[in-house]
Design an enzyme around this catalytic site. Sequence first.
Site, PDB file in Angstrom:
ATOM      1  N   LYS A  55      -8.061   3.625   1.681  1.00  0.00           N
ATOM      2  CA  LYS A  55      -7.217   4.816   1.530  1.00  0.00           C
ATOM      3  C   LYS A  55      -7.375   5.537   0.197  1.00  0.00           C
ATOM      4  CE  LYS A  55      -4.536   3.064   5.042  1.00  0.00           C
ATOM      5  NZ  LYS A  55      -5.406   1.861   4.948  1.00  0.00           N
ATOM      6  N   LYS A  58     -18.269  29.934 -28.886  1.00  0.00           N
ATOM      7  CA  LYS A  58     -18.638  29.221 -27.668  1.00  0.00           C
ATOM      8  C   LYS A  58     -17.969  29.716 -26.395  1.00  0.00           C
ATOM      9  CE  LYS A  58     -20.502  25.416 -27.698  1.00  0.00           C
ATOM     10  NZ  LYS A  58     -21.687  24.936 -27.134  1.00  0.00           N
ATOM     11  N   SER A  98     -14.452  26.535 -27.506  1.00  0.00           N
ATOM     12  CA  SER A  98     -14.507  25.356 -28.374  1.00  0.00           C
ATOM     13  C   SER A  98     -13.404  25.453 -29.408  1.00  0.00           C
ATOM     14  CB  SER A  98     -15.872  25.306 -29.056  1.00  0.00           C
ATOM     15  OG  SER A  98     -15.798  24.548 -30.236  1.00  0.00           O
ATOM     16  N   THR A 124     -41.072  25.141 -10.087  1.00  0.00           N
ATOM     17  CA  THR A 124     -41.285  23.754  -9.656  1.00  0.00           C
ATOM     18  C   THR A 124     -41.455  22.982 -10.967  1.00  0.00           C
ATOM     19  OG1 THR A 124     -43.684  23.954  -9.510  1.00  0.00           O
ATOM     20  CG2 THR A 124     -42.450  24.420  -7.488  1.00  0.00           C
ATOM     21  N   HIS A 125     -40.929  21.796 -11.025  1.00  0.00           N
ATOM     22  CA  HIS A 125     -40.939  20.993 -12.275  1.00  0.00           C
ATOM     23  C   HIS A 125     -40.222  21.723 -13.418  1.00  0.00           C
ATOM     24  CE1 HIS A 125     -44.162  18.705 -10.209  1.00  0.00           C
ATOM     25  NE2 HIS A 125     -44.591  19.904  -9.880  1.00  0.00           N
ATOM     26  N   TYR A 129      -9.792  -7.298  12.379  1.00  0.00           N
ATOM     27  CA  TYR A 129      -9.148  -6.677  11.222  1.00  0.00           C
ATOM     28  C   TYR A 129      -9.108  -7.630  10.034  1.00  0.00           C
ATOM     29  CZ  TYR A 129      -5.737  -4.608   8.106  1.00  0.00           C
ATOM     30  OH  TYR A 129      -5.128  -4.090   6.993  1.00  0.00           O
ATOM     31  N   GLN A 186      -7.707  -2.109   3.852  1.00  0.00           N
ATOM     32  CA  GLN A 186      -6.650  -1.294   3.230  1.00  0.00           C
ATOM     33  C   GLN A 186      -7.204  -0.519   2.028  1.00  0.00           C
ATOM     34  OE1 GLN A 186      -2.450  -2.651   2.958  1.00  0.00           O
ATOM     35  NE2 GLN A 186      -2.847  -2.848   0.773  1.00  0.00           N
ATOM     36  N   SER A 218       0.832  -1.210   0.000  1.00  0.00           N
ATOM     37  CA  SER A 218       0.000   0.000   0.000  1.00  0.00           C
ATOM     38  C   SER A 218       0.864   1.257   0.000  1.00  0.00           C
ATOM     39  CB  SER A 218      -0.918   0.003   1.235  1.00  0.00           C
ATOM     40  OG  SER A 218      -0.163  -0.208   2.411  1.00  0.00           O
ATOM     41  N   GLU A 264     -19.771  21.610 -15.288  1.00  0.00           N
ATOM     42  CA  GLU A 264     -19.989  20.244 -15.791  1.00  0.00           C
ATOM     43  C   GLU A 264     -19.044  19.265 -15.103  1.00  0.00           C
ATOM     44  OE1 GLU A 264     -21.518  21.156 -20.296  1.00  0.00           O
ATOM     45  OE2 GLU A 264     -19.456  21.525 -19.807  1.00  0.00           O
TER      46      GLU A 264
HETATM   47  N1  ARG Z   1      -1.625  -1.337   5.134  1.00  0.00           N
HETATM   48  C1  ARG Z   1      -2.531  -1.905   6.086  1.00  0.00           C
HETATM   49  C2  ARG Z   1      -3.873  -1.203   6.010  1.00  0.00           C
HETATM   50  O1  ARG Z   1      -3.946  -0.211   5.421  1.00  0.00           O
HETATM   51  C3  ARG Z   1      -1.961  -1.744   7.446  1.00  0.00           C
HETATM   52  C4  ARG Z   1      -2.344  -2.785   8.437  1.00  0.00           C
HETATM   53  C5  ARG Z   1      -1.744  -4.046   8.101  1.00  0.00           C
HETATM   54  N2  ARG Z   1      -1.987  -5.027   9.086  1.00  0.00           N
HETATM   55  C6  ARG Z   1      -1.831  -6.334   8.839  1.00  0.00           C
HETATM   56  N3  ARG Z   1      -1.999  -7.117   9.783  1.00  0.00           N
HETATM   57  N4  ARG Z   1      -1.530  -6.748   7.660  1.00  0.00           N
HETATM   58  O2  ARG Z   1      -4.873  -1.674   6.513  1.00  0.00           O
END
Ligand code: ARG
Length: 456
Positions: free
Chosen positions: A323, A281, A275, A153-154, A315, A320, A22, A288
Amino acid sequence: MKLWSGRFESETDKAADSFNSSLAFDKRLYRYDIEGSIAHCNMLGKCGIIPEAEAKLIVDALEIIRKDIDDGKLEIKDAEDIHSFVENELVSRIGAVGKKLHTGRSRNDQVCLDTRLYLRDASKDIISLIKALILRLTDISERNTETVMPAFTHLQKAQPTTLAHHFMAYAEMFSRDAERFAQAKNRIDVMPLGSGACTSTAYPIDRKAVADYLGFHAVTANSMDAVGDRDFVIDFLSAGAITMMHLSRFSEEIIIWSSDEYKYVELSDKFSTGSSIMPQKKNPDMNELLRGKTGRVYGALMNMLTVMKGIPLAYDKDMQEDKECVFDAYDTLKACLGIFTALLGDMTINKDKLRKSTDGGFTSATECADWLAAKGVPFRDAHSVIGQLVVYCIKNGKTLQTLSLDEYKKFGPFDESIFDAIKPENAIARRTATGGPSPSAIKAEISAMRKKLDTV
Ligand code: ARG
């Protein structure tokens, strides 16, 4: 060097390595990761879990690493994730002592901490951008409390209102968006470190000290929940998706309003594009794009709802995936709010066009019906009579303003005062109830909104 290599006898497959990594995106968390590690390490030293002198050594090195990354002297690369990168770098700089940093901690609570720190700042940023947008809307509204235009409205002309009334409607929507981000921030602002991999830790840690150091208002109450949920990410994305829905909808109106058919507003050259083939234009590309980018933020929300819907406690690596979509949603929101606020400030409002437009479409029909009702005609009957009056106007090419009193009289007990009653300005002035468009009601709304902004 992998943080978990001891258990393994052969190297990870190259493709698996890159699939698992990651670092390419979570490197964006480096400041939060280091800040969290410093807090954790200070606590380890204070609680006597590691010697204080060693804790100091680690903290000093972490600060230098952060500075080196800030200054571009240290490139983030060659690691599984940002947590591994920082720890590897620490050990390569100060040796074995660095290996004590991760005592009583797991990457599972660490990544959750980093994400919460990131989102706490991100929420603050978004809230202040929304506030700036609302302030701009109140400023424009203040200058347009008497700019008469049709309410729709509409997408059919309905009744007279003012541009201030229309724009303040959006200010209200955005103020609820800011509130949603503030509420999300409140739930984000809880400290998860100490949850370990899933069942906390047996070391005599002080979670409150870490929370205080990092400015969190509380610590998480259950370690399985703390490492196993990302609902706080979904809170952020959900507030973002709703904000984008409002921005997109407002953008759509500006696109319609700047068309040749409407010409209610004109975007400045600074916020329009041309354009390559049609020389005449001037296109509302910014609006948009704002409308189009809404899909990204909705997508991020759907992404995380789907990631979370079937994973067992606690977990799982699925998480992951939070992100990239969070970063993209934040970047998108930031860019959209900024450009939209700027564009509004530079937009010309064609007051004459708005006023003229109010005369068309029989926007005074409700006033006529109300006038009759005030004379004792039951409103339902009055409604029907004015309906017939409108048909008469359409057939004879007239409007409620151009009808003669004799023509009015054919339909009911009208007198001269009807002409005053149907003036859009008067219709607006009569709507003094809270929430209505009269200049006095709108001025009150504007000042209440400005006050409210101070509390979000
Ligand atoms: N890169 C992982 C995440 O974003 C970090 C945690 C990893 N933990 C593990 N036990 N592999 O979630």
